[in-house]
Design a protein around this motif. Sequence first.
Motif, PDB file in Angstrom:
ATOM      1  N   MET A 123      37.267  30.521  35.637  1.00 31.30           N
ATOM      2  CA  MET A 123      36.482  31.604  35.064  1.00 31.30           C
ATOM      3  C   MET A 123      36.299  31.430  33.556  1.00 31.30           C
ATOM      4  O   MET A 123      37.226  31.027  32.856  1.00 31.30           O
ATOM      5  N   PRO A 124      35.101  31.755  33.031  1.00 36.21           N
ATOM      6  CA  PRO A 124      34.907  31.771  31.575  1.00 36.21           C
ATOM      7  C   PRO A 124      35.560  32.990  30.960  1.00 36.21           C
ATOM      8  O   PRO A 124      36.119  33.844  31.655  1.00 36.21           O
ATOM      9  N   ILE A 125      35.442  33.104  29.662  1.00 38.24           N
ATOM     10  CA  ILE A 125      36.215  34.120  28.958  1.00 38.24           C
ATOM     11  C   ILE A 125      35.708  35.536  29.228  1.00 38.24           C
ATOM     12  O   ILE A 125      36.483  36.489  29.190  1.00 38.24           O
ATOM     13  N   THR A 126      34.412  35.691  29.517  1.00 42.78           N
ATOM     14  CA  THR A 126      33.913  37.034  29.818  1.00 42.78           C
ATOM     15  C   THR A 126      34.511  37.564  31.117  1.00 42.78           C
ATOM     16  O   THR A 126      34.890  38.738  31.200  1.00 42.78           O
ATOM     17  N   ALA A 127      34.589  36.698  32.127  1.00 42.58           N
ATOM     18  CA  ALA A 127      35.191  37.129  33.397  1.00 42.58           C
ATOM     19  C   ALA A 127      36.697  37.316  33.259  1.00 42.58           C
ATOM     20  O   ALA A 127      37.282  38.182  33.921  1.00 42.58           O
ATOM     21  N   SER A 175      29.315  35.117  40.204  1.00 38.97           N
ATOM     22  CA  SER A 175      28.507  34.863  41.401  1.00 38.97           C
ATOM     23  C   SER A 175      28.759  33.484  41.983  1.00 38.97           C
ATOM     24  O   SER A 175      28.724  33.313  43.201  1.00 38.97           O
ATOM     25  N   VAL A 176      28.991  32.488  41.127  1.00 37.48           N
ATOM     26  CA  VAL A 176      29.156  31.116  41.619  1.00 37.48           C
ATOM     27  C   VAL A 176      30.578  30.595  41.429  1.00 37.48           C
ATOM     28  O   VAL A 176      30.859  29.450  41.781  1.00 37.48           O
ATOM     29  N   LEU A 177      31.476  31.406  40.881  1.00 33.78           N
ATOM     30  CA  LEU A 177      32.870  31.007  40.695  1.00 33.78           C
ATOM     31  C   LEU A 177      33.791  31.974  41.412  1.00 33.78           C
ATOM     32  O   LEU A 177      33.506  33.167  41.490  1.00 33.78           O
ATOM     33  N   ARG A 178      34.895  31.443  41.924  1.00 28.81           N
ATOM     34  CA  ARG A 178      35.875  32.274  42.596  1.00 28.81           C
ATOM     35  C   ARG A 178      37.287  32.026  42.083  1.00 28.81           C
ATOM     36  O   ARG A 178      38.095  32.945  41.985  1.00 28.81           O
ATOM     37  N   THR A 179      37.610  30.790  41.750  1.00 23.93           N
ATOM     38  CA  THR A 179      38.960  30.459  41.290  1.00 23.93           C
ATOM     39  C   THR A 179      39.186  31.010  39.895  1.00 23.93           C
ATOM     40  O   THR A 179      38.348  30.841  39.004  1.00 23.93           O
ATOM     41  N   GLU A 180      40.317  31.656  39.691  1.00 26.32           N
ATOM     42  CA  GLU A 180      40.596  32.314  38.409  1.00 26.32           C
ATOM     43  C   GLU A 180      40.676  31.315  37.268  1.00 26.32           C
ATOM     44  O   GLU A 180      40.246  31.606  36.141  1.00 26.32           O
ATOM     45  N   THR A 181      41.196  30.114  37.533  1.00 27.79           N
ATOM     46  CA  THR A 181      41.325  29.118  36.470  1.00 27.79           C
ATOM     47  C   THR A 181      39.980  28.518  36.064  1.00 27.79           C
ATOM     48  O   THR A 181      39.909  27.820  35.049  1.00 27.79           O
ATOM     49  N   PHE A 214      27.309  32.038  26.528  1.00 24.75           N
ATOM     50  CA  PHE A 214      28.730  32.300  26.315  1.00 24.75           C
ATOM     51  C   PHE A 214      29.110  33.705  26.771  1.00 24.75           C
ATOM     52  O   PHE A 214      30.209  33.924  27.293  1.00 24.75           O
ATOM     53  N   ASN A 215      28.232  34.669  26.576  1.00 27.69           N
ATOM     54  CA  ASN A 215      28.532  36.062  26.920  1.00 27.69           C
ATOM     55  C   ASN A 215      28.140  36.425  28.344  1.00 27.69           C
ATOM     56  O   ASN A 215      28.282  37.594  28.733  1.00 27.69           O
ATOM     57  N   ASP A 216      27.643  35.480  29.114  1.00 23.95           N
ATOM     58  CA  ASP A 216      27.196  35.795  30.473  1.00 23.95           C
ATOM     59  C   ASP A 216      28.383  36.114  31.377  1.00 23.95           C
ATOM     60  O   ASP A 216      29.426  35.447  31.327  1.00 23.95           O
ATOM     61  N   LEU A 217      28.214  37.126  32.186  1.00 21.98           N
ATOM     62  CA  LEU A 217      29.233  37.520  33.165  1.00 21.98           C
ATOM     63  C   LEU A 217      28.691  37.468  34.581  1.00 21.98           C
ATOM     64  O   LEU A 217      29.401  37.093  35.519  1.00 21.98           O
ATOM     65  N   LEU A 218      27.415  37.817  34.751  1.00 16.72           N
ATOM     66  CA  LEU A 218      26.838  37.969  36.082  1.00 16.72           C
ATOM     67  C   LEU A 218      26.903  36.679  36.888  1.00 16.72           C
ATOM     68  O   LEU A 218      27.384  36.662  38.023  1.00 16.72           O
ATOM     69  N   TRP A 219      26.413  35.586  36.302  1.00 15.40           N
ATOM     70  CA  TRP A 219      26.383  34.323  37.053  1.00 15.40           C
ATOM     71  C   TRP A 219      27.778  33.746  37.220  1.00 15.40           C
ATOM     72  O   TRP A 219      28.051  33.054  38.221  1.00 15.40           O
ATOM     73  N   ALA A 220      28.667  34.025  36.277  1.00 14.07           N
ATOM     74  CA  ALA A 220      30.027  33.495  36.386  1.00 14.07           C
ATOM     75  C   ALA A 220      30.744  34.038  37.615  1.00 14.07           C
ATOM     76  O   ALA A 220      31.389  33.291  38.361  1.00 14.07           O
TER      77      ALA A 220
END
Length: 280
Positions: free
Chosen positions: A228-232, A220-226, A212-218
């Motif tokens: 994104m998880p809550i950390t990003a 890295s493999v996501l680009r669209t703002e919608t 849940f708290n991960d930011l690095l992989w989010a």
Amino acid sequence: MNSPTLLRRRAATAGFHLGAGALAVLWLVPIVLVVITATRTFDDIAANGLGSAPHSFSLDGFRQAWTEGGQKQALINSLLVTVPSVLISLLLASMAAFALSRYSLPGRRTLLLVMLAGNLLPPQILLIPVSKMSELVGIYDSLWALIGVQVGFGIGFYVFVLHGFMRSIPPEVQQAAVIDGAGPATIYWRIVLPLARPALAALSALSFTWIFNDLLWAISVLRTETHMPITASLINLQGQYVSQWNVIAAGSVIAAAPTVLVFLRFQRHFVAGLNVGAVK
């Protein structure tokens, strides 16, 4: 017991509690400040300063972060990634740990060492390969890519922990089940998994917090703002409301709430799992 020894023990106990209390207060102060900031109005902070005593109370910062700041969709995305990742990871890890701990498989020590060695690699050196691989597979910029990454990088550690726990289960339990006609699937599902519940609960709390708290992989493999998880989304929130500290603090409280609730829910099982693991 003579009185000097008793006095020393009482002094040591009092010192321990005072030290632990001071550390607890030191740890809680930033959290309290964030909560207080989140419940203040922007005008109050602008007029009196961020470090001043609150002169107002408002939940408007939470409303702005939840709706206008996109925290609602981001929280949904985080849960859509975290819950399946935890369930899939622990299911696969428990199956692998059961096979490696209860049966004499060729090369099982090598497999365990390989899984453990994989967790020792710095994730930063794998950012580009993982990103390129997700593009080749066709899941780049989707929640499935993030789920796959979390499962792939977490399962080795979970297998290693569960293997040690399942290995400590007395073999007579499995032998009695075999005599009663139980097969490997029945032994795994109806005997080993219930006995490993403390370890699974502890790993569930840890893995939920990590994923849940991960930011690095989010990022890295996501680009669209919608997507994104809550950390990003907190990064975007800070850029969008750069001077509105009440909104940023409210977003931080929203992001921290699920992990706190999960830990409180599994606290008893978490402590029990750690104690059992330490004794065994």
